[in-house]
Design a protein around this motif. Structure first.
Motif, PDB file in Angstrom:
ATOM      1  N   SER A 115      23.010 -80.271  47.774  1.00 42.29           N
ATOM      2  CA  SER A 115      24.334 -79.660  47.629  1.00 42.29           C
ATOM      3  C   SER A 115      24.248 -78.154  47.815  1.00 42.29           C
ATOM      4  O   SER A 115      23.215 -77.536  47.564  1.00 42.29           O
ATOM      5  CB  SER A 115      24.939 -79.981  46.262  1.00 42.29           C
ATOM      6  OG  SER A 115      24.219 -79.333  45.232  1.00 42.29           O
ATOM      7  N   THR A 116      25.376 -77.596  48.268  1.00 43.70           N
ATOM      8  CA  THR A 116      25.509 -76.140  48.426  1.00 43.70           C
ATOM      9  C   THR A 116      26.877 -75.723  47.907  1.00 43.70           C
ATOM     10  O   THR A 116      27.887 -76.330  48.259  1.00 43.70           O
ATOM     11  CB  THR A 116      25.382 -75.718  49.895  1.00 43.70           C
ATOM     12  OG1 THR A 116      24.124 -76.126  50.406  1.00 43.70           O
ATOM     13  CG2 THR A 116      25.493 -74.204  50.032  1.00 43.70           C
ATOM     14  N   TYR A 117      26.881 -74.707  47.069  1.00 42.26           N
ATOM     15  CA  TYR A 117      28.145 -74.139  46.597  1.00 42.26           C
ATOM     16  C   TYR A 117      28.116 -72.645  46.849  1.00 42.26           C
ATOM     17  O   TYR A 117      27.137 -71.955  46.524  1.00 42.26           O
ATOM     18  CB  TYR A 117      28.367 -74.396  45.104  1.00 42.26           C
ATOM     19  CG  TYR A 117      29.571 -73.646  44.549  1.00 42.26           C
ATOM     20  CD1 TYR A 117      30.856 -74.128  44.731  1.00 42.26           C
ATOM     21  CD2 TYR A 117      29.407 -72.436  43.874  1.00 42.26           C
ATOM     22  CE1 TYR A 117      31.963 -73.437  44.257  1.00 42.26           C
ATOM     23  CE2 TYR A 117      30.509 -71.740  43.391  1.00 42.26           C
ATOM     24  CZ  TYR A 117      31.784 -72.239  43.578  1.00 42.26           C
ATOM     25  OH  TYR A 117      32.874 -71.550  43.111  1.00 42.26           O
ATOM     26  N   GLN A 118      29.192 -72.146  47.412  1.00 42.53           N
ATOM     27  CA  GLN A 118      29.344 -70.704  47.551  1.00 42.53           C
ATOM     28  C   GLN A 118      30.758 -70.317  47.144  1.00 42.53           C
ATOM     29  O   GLN A 118      31.726 -70.880  47.632  1.00 42.53           O
ATOM     30  CB  GLN A 118      29.032 -70.245  48.974  1.00 42.53           C
ATOM     31  CG  GLN A 118      29.776 -70.932  50.084  1.00 42.53           C
ATOM     32  CD  GLN A 118      29.341 -70.443  51.455  1.00 42.53           C
ATOM     33  OE1 GLN A 118      28.481 -69.561  51.572  1.00 42.53           O
ATOM     34  NE2 GLN A 118      29.924 -71.000  52.495  1.00 42.53           N
ATOM     35  N   GLY A 119      30.819 -69.396  46.191  1.00 42.87           N
ATOM     36  CA  GLY A 119      32.123 -69.005  45.686  1.00 42.87           C
ATOM     37  C   GLY A 119      32.009 -68.238  44.393  1.00 42.87           C
ATOM     38  O   GLY A 119      30.971 -67.647  44.074  1.00 42.87           O
ATOM     39  N   GLN A 120      33.072 -68.284  43.619  1.00 46.90           N
ATOM     40  CA  GLN A 120      33.174 -67.493  42.407  1.00 46.90           C
ATOM     41  C   GLN A 120      32.636 -68.235  41.178  1.00 46.90           C
ATOM     42  O   GLN A 120      32.763 -69.456  41.081  1.00 46.90           O
ATOM     43  CB  GLN A 120      34.629 -67.103  42.163  1.00 46.90           C
ATOM     44  CG  GLN A 120      35.220 -66.214  43.248  1.00 46.90           C
ATOM     45  CD  GLN A 120      34.543 -64.867  43.330  1.00 46.90           C
ATOM     46  OE1 GLN A 120      34.224 -64.248  42.319  1.00 46.90           O
ATOM     47  NE2 GLN A 120      34.314 -64.398  44.552  1.00 46.90           N
ATOM     48  N   TYR A 121      32.055 -67.449  40.276  1.00 49.63           N
ATOM     49  CA  TYR A 121      31.531 -67.976  39.009  1.00 49.63           C
ATOM     50  C   TYR A 121      32.085 -67.161  37.843  1.00 49.63           C
ATOM     51  O   TYR A 121      32.444 -65.987  37.985  1.00 49.63           O
ATOM     52  CB  TYR A 121      30.007 -67.859  38.965  1.00 49.63           C
ATOM     53  CG  TYR A 121      29.250 -68.903  39.747  1.00 49.63           C
ATOM     54  CD1 TYR A 121      28.843 -70.087  39.146  1.00 49.63           C
ATOM     55  CD2 TYR A 121      28.932 -68.694  41.074  1.00 49.63           C
ATOM     56  CE1 TYR A 121      28.131 -71.039  39.856  1.00 49.63           C
ATOM     57  CE2 TYR A 121      28.225 -69.642  41.800  1.00 49.63           C
ATOM     58  CZ  TYR A 121      27.821 -70.812  41.177  1.00 49.63           C
ATOM     59  OH  TYR A 121      27.116 -71.754  41.883  1.00 49.63           O
ATOM     60  N   LYS A 122      32.111 -67.813  36.690  1.00 55.64           N
ATOM     61  CA  LYS A 122      32.385 -67.131  35.433  1.00 55.64           C
ATOM     62  C   LYS A 122      31.606 -67.837  34.337  1.00 55.64           C
ATOM     63  O   LYS A 122      31.714 -69.048  34.166  1.00 55.64           O
ATOM     64  CB  LYS A 122      33.887 -67.139  35.103  1.00 55.64           C
ATOM     65  CG  LYS A 122      34.233 -66.327  33.859  1.00 55.64           C
ATOM     66  CD  LYS A 122      35.738 -66.286  33.616  1.00 55.64           C
ATOM     67  CE  LYS A 122      36.075 -65.429  32.405  1.00 55.64           C
ATOM     68  NZ  LYS A 122      37.539 -65.374  32.159  1.00 55.64           N
ATOM     69  N   ASN A 123      30.782 -67.067  33.622  1.00 55.36           N
ATOM     70  CA  ASN A 123      29.984 -67.621  32.527  1.00 55.36           C
ATOM     71  C   ASN A 123      29.135 -68.808  32.996  1.00 55.36           C
ATOM     72  O   ASN A 123      29.058 -69.839  32.336  1.00 55.36           O
ATOM     73  CB  ASN A 123      30.877 -68.038  31.360  1.00 55.36           C
ATOM     74  CG  ASN A 123      30.098 -68.226  30.070  1.00 55.36           C
ATOM     75  OD1 ASN A 123      29.066 -67.579  29.852  1.00 55.36           O
ATOM     76  ND2 ASN A 123      30.560 -69.114  29.214  1.00 55.36           N
ATOM     77  N   ASN A 124      28.535 -68.643  34.171  1.00 54.95           N
ATOM     78  CA  ASN A 124      27.608 -69.642  34.733  1.00 54.95           C
ATOM     79  C   ASN A 124      28.297 -70.919  35.198  1.00 54.95           C
ATOM     80  O   ASN A 124      27.635 -71.931  35.444  1.00 54.95           O
ATOM     81  CB  ASN A 124      26.504 -70.002  33.734  1.00 54.95           C
ATOM     82  CG  ASN A 124      25.142 -70.113  34.396  1.00 54.95           C
ATOM     83  OD1 ASN A 124      24.812 -69.331  35.292  1.00 54.95           O
ATOM     84  ND2 ASN A 124      24.355 -71.074  33.987  1.00 54.95           N
ATOM     85  N   GLN A 125      29.626 -70.912  35.343  1.00 51.50           N
ATOM     86  CA  GLN A 125      30.365 -72.078  35.815  1.00 51.50           C
ATOM     87  C   GLN A 125      31.201 -71.713  37.028  1.00 51.50           C
ATOM     88  O   GLN A 125      31.674 -70.580  37.160  1.00 51.50           O
ATOM     89  CB  GLN A 125      31.280 -72.619  34.706  1.00 51.50           C
ATOM     90  CG  GLN A 125      30.545 -73.171  33.494  1.00 51.50           C
ATOM     91  CD  GLN A 125      31.502 -73.668  32.435  1.00 51.50           C
ATOM     92  OE1 GLN A 125      32.528 -73.046  32.174  1.00 51.50           O
ATOM     93  NE2 GLN A 125      31.182 -74.811  31.828  1.00 51.50           N
ATOM     94  N   LYS A 126      31.412 -72.691  37.911  1.00 50.53           N
ATOM     95  CA  LYS A 126      32.278 -72.466  39.059  1.00 50.53           C
ATOM     96  C   LYS A 126      33.678 -72.164  38.554  1.00 50.53           C
ATOM     97  O   LYS A 126      34.257 -72.941  37.806  1.00 50.53           O
ATOM     98  CB  LYS A 126      32.274 -73.705  39.974  1.00 50.53           C
ATOM     99  CG  LYS A 126      30.925 -73.974  40.630  1.00 50.53           C
ATOM    100  CD  LYS A 126      30.962 -75.141  41.592  1.00 50.53           C
ATOM    101  CE  LYS A 126      30.892 -76.471  40.893  1.00 50.53           C
ATOM    102  NZ  LYS A 126      29.571 -76.757  40.299  1.00 50.53           N
ATOM    103  N   ASN A 127      34.214 -71.027  38.992  1.00 51.39           N
ATOM    104  CA  ASN A 127      35.512 -70.589  38.469  1.00 51.39           C
ATOM    105  C   ASN A 127      36.180 -69.690  39.512  1.00 51.39           C
ATOM    106  O   ASN A 127      35.623 -68.668  39.895  1.00 51.39           O
ATOM    107  CB  ASN A 127      35.333 -69.813  37.168  1.00 51.39           C
ATOM    108  CG  ASN A 127      36.533 -69.916  36.253  1.00 51.39           C
ATOM    109  OD1 ASN A 127      36.579 -70.788  35.387  1.00 51.39           O
ATOM    110  ND2 ASN A 127      37.494 -69.041  36.445  1.00 51.39           N
ATOM    111  N   GLY A 128      37.376 -70.100  39.987  1.00 54.32           N
ATOM    112  CA  GLY A 128      38.019 -69.386  41.079  1.00 54.32           C
ATOM    113  C   GLY A 128      37.825 -70.164  42.367  1.00 54.32           C
ATOM    114  O   GLY A 128      37.580 -71.366  42.360  1.00 54.32           O
ATOM    115  N   TYR A 129      37.921 -69.479  43.503  1.00 58.11           N
ATOM    116  CA  TYR A 129      37.784 -70.176  44.784  1.00 58.11           C
ATOM    117  C   TYR A 129      36.321 -70.385  45.133  1.00 58.11           C
ATOM    118  O   TYR A 129      35.472 -69.494  44.952  1.00 58.11           O
ATOM    119  CB  TYR A 129      38.451 -69.385  45.913  1.00 58.11           C
ATOM    120  CG  TYR A 129      38.343 -70.087  47.245  1.00 58.11           C
ATOM    121  CD1 TYR A 129      39.246 -71.087  47.602  1.00 58.11           C
ATOM    122  CD2 TYR A 129      37.316 -69.774  48.129  1.00 58.11           C
ATOM    123  CE1 TYR A 129      39.143 -71.751  48.807  1.00 58.11           C
ATOM    124  CE2 TYR A 129      37.213 -70.438  49.354  1.00 58.11           C
ATOM    125  CZ  TYR A 129      38.115 -71.420  49.687  1.00 58.11           C
ATOM    126  OH  TYR A 129      38.001 -72.083  50.876  1.00 58.11           O
ATOM    127  N   GLY A 130      36.018 -71.578  45.654  1.00 57.96           N
ATOM    128  CA  GLY A 130      34.660 -71.871  46.084  1.00 57.96           C
ATOM    129  C   GLY A 130      34.604 -73.086  46.980  1.00 57.96           C
ATOM    130  O   GLY A 130      35.535 -73.901  47.021  1.00 57.96           O
TER     131      GLY A 130
END
Length: 359
Positions: A134-149
C-alpha cells in the motif's frame, strides 16, 4: 570541554563534543541495548539534524530533524517487523506524522540463490525482494490520515478526504475489476449522495448490481435509480442493493411499471404504461392497471429473463389473463384465460386491441 567519551552506570556510551559538562555539539550515543543516536546535541539532547538506529523491536531507523531529543520537523522513518517494512517520509510533530507525508508498506520476500565461483564452489546467498502492499500520500494529524489523501492498495484505490484514519467526506473509490464509486463517506462507509458503477457480472446473490445514482445508508444503496446493462432502470427505495416494496421500473423502449415489488422484480398491484404503437418516431403509450405475479432469473451474460403471470385491467375491467416472457427488451405474451363479455367476445376483441402490438 571539547571532545570526550562518557560511559554512565547503565552502560550507555557517548563519544563526541562536550560543553559545560553536557553533550553539546556533534556526537554519537550508543545505549546498552545497542541503539544509536548520532547528530547535533544541545544540553544533552539531540537538536537539529540527527540519525537514530535500533534493533530492539525489529529494525527502526530515523533520519531528520530533532527537537529536545524527539523527532520533529522533516524526516524519514523506516520500521521493519518480521517481513513487513513500513516507511514514512514527511513532516512530524513529537515523533508523530503531522502535515503532509508519504507512507509505504511493503512485504519482504527472502529468496535463496546459488552462486558458483570459478572454482565451482557453491555459495547460498539471501536475496530480499520487496512487494509493495500500500501507498498513502496526503495529510496527517496526530499520526492518522486526516484531510485530503490518496491511498493505493492491491484491491482498491481511494482519493478523497479522511478523518482519524477513516474515509470521511467526498471521495472516489475504484477497484481493478472496473468498480467505481464517487460520493460521500462516513467512517469508511458510503453514506449520503453518490454514484456507483459495478462490473456487469452477477453478485453473490445472483443479482446484477448495475450502476446506481442516489443516496446510500450504512454502505448500502438506500434510495435512487439503478440502471442495468440492458438499459432498464429501477427507481425507489432499496434493501440489500435491490428495490423493495414499491418503485418505478422503466424499460429501454419507454414502457414503465410503477407499483409493488418483491425480491427486486414487479410483484403485486401496479400501473403499467405500455407501448401501443410507434409511427415516424412518435410513440403512443396506454396505461393499464395490472396485477403481477412471477419471478426473475438472471444469467451470467447479463440478460434478464422474466416469467410473469399478469392480470391486465383497463377502466377497472379485466382485459385478459396470461403470462409474459421477457428477454431483455423482447416480450412474448401467451394468453391463458380471457375475460369474456356477455356476447362471448374477449375484452381484447371488444377493445379492438392487437395483443401483439400491446406486447
Amino acid at each position: 570541554e571539547g571532545y570526550g567519551i562518557d560511559i554512565n552506570e547503565d552502560g550507555d556510551i557517548y563519544k563526541g563534543e562536550f560543553s559545560h559538562g553536557l553533550k553539546n555539539g556533534f556526537g554519537m550515543l550508543t545505549t546498552s541495548d545497542g541503539s544509536t543516536f548520532t547528530g547535533e546535541w544541545v544540553n544533552n539532547k539531540l537538536n537539529g539534524i540527527g540519525i537514530h538506529d535500533s534493533n530492539c523491536f525489529g529494525i527502526e531507523h530515523y533520519e531528520g530533524t530533532w527537537k529536545n531529543g524527539i523527532p520533529e520537523g522533516t524526516g524519514r522513518k523506516i520500521n521493519i517487523k518480521e517481513n513487513i517494512k513500513e516507511t514514512y517520509e514527511g513532516t512530524l510533530k513529537r515523533n508523530k506524522a503531522e502535515g503532509y507525508g508519504i507512507h509505504k508498506e511493503t512485504k519482504i520476500h527472502i529468496q535463496m540463490k546459488m552462486k558458483i565461483d570459478q572454482n565451482e564452489e557453491v555459495t547460498l546467498i539471501q536475496v530480499a525482494k520487496d512487494k509493495l502492499i500500500s501507498t498513502y500520500q496526503g495529510q496527517y494529524k496526530n499520526n492518522q490520515k486526516n484531510g485530503y489523501g490518496e491511498l493505493k492498495e492491491e484491491d482498491f484505490s481511494y482519493k478523497g478526504n479522511w478523518l482519524k484514519d477513516k474515509k470521511y467526506g467526498y471521495g472516489i473509490l475504484t477497484k481493478p475489476n472496473g468498480y467505481e464509486y464517487k460520493g460521500y463517506f462516513i467512517n469508511d462507509c458510503k453514506e449520503g449522495y453518490g454514484k456507483e458503477k459495478c462490473p456487469n457480472i452477477p453478485d453473490e446473490t445472483g443479482n446484477i448490481p448495475g450502476s446506481f445514482e442516489g443516496f446510500f445508508r450504512d454502505d448500502m444503496r438506500y434510495h435512487g435509480t439503478k440502471t442495468l446493462p440492458n438499459g432498464e432502470k429501477y427507481t425507489g427505495y432499496f434493501r440489500n442493493n435491490i428495490i423493495k416494496d414499491k418503485g418505478l421500473l422503466t424499460y429501454p423502449n419507454g414502457e414503465t411499471y410503477e407499483g409493488e415489488f418483491k425480491d427486486g422484480i414487479p410483484d403485486g398491484e401496479g400501473i403499467e404504461t405500455l407501448l401501443i404503437e410507434e409511427k415516424e418516431g412518435i410513440k403512443t403509450f396506454k396505461e393499464f392497471n395490472t396485477i403481477v405475479k412471477g419471478k426473475t432469473k438472471l444469467r451470467a451474460d447479463a440478460e434478464q429473463i422474466y416469467h410473469l403471470k399478469r392480470d391486465f385491467y383497463f377502466d377497472n375491467k379485466l382485459i385478459c389473463k396470461g403470462r409474459i416472457e421477457r428477454i431483455n427488451d423482447k416480450k412474448i405474451f401467451k394468453i391463458t384465460e380471457d375475460a369474456m363479455n356477455a356476447d362471448g367476445r374477449t375484452s381484447l376483441e371488444s377493445m379492438q386491441v392487437d395483443i401483439n402490438i400491446l406486447f
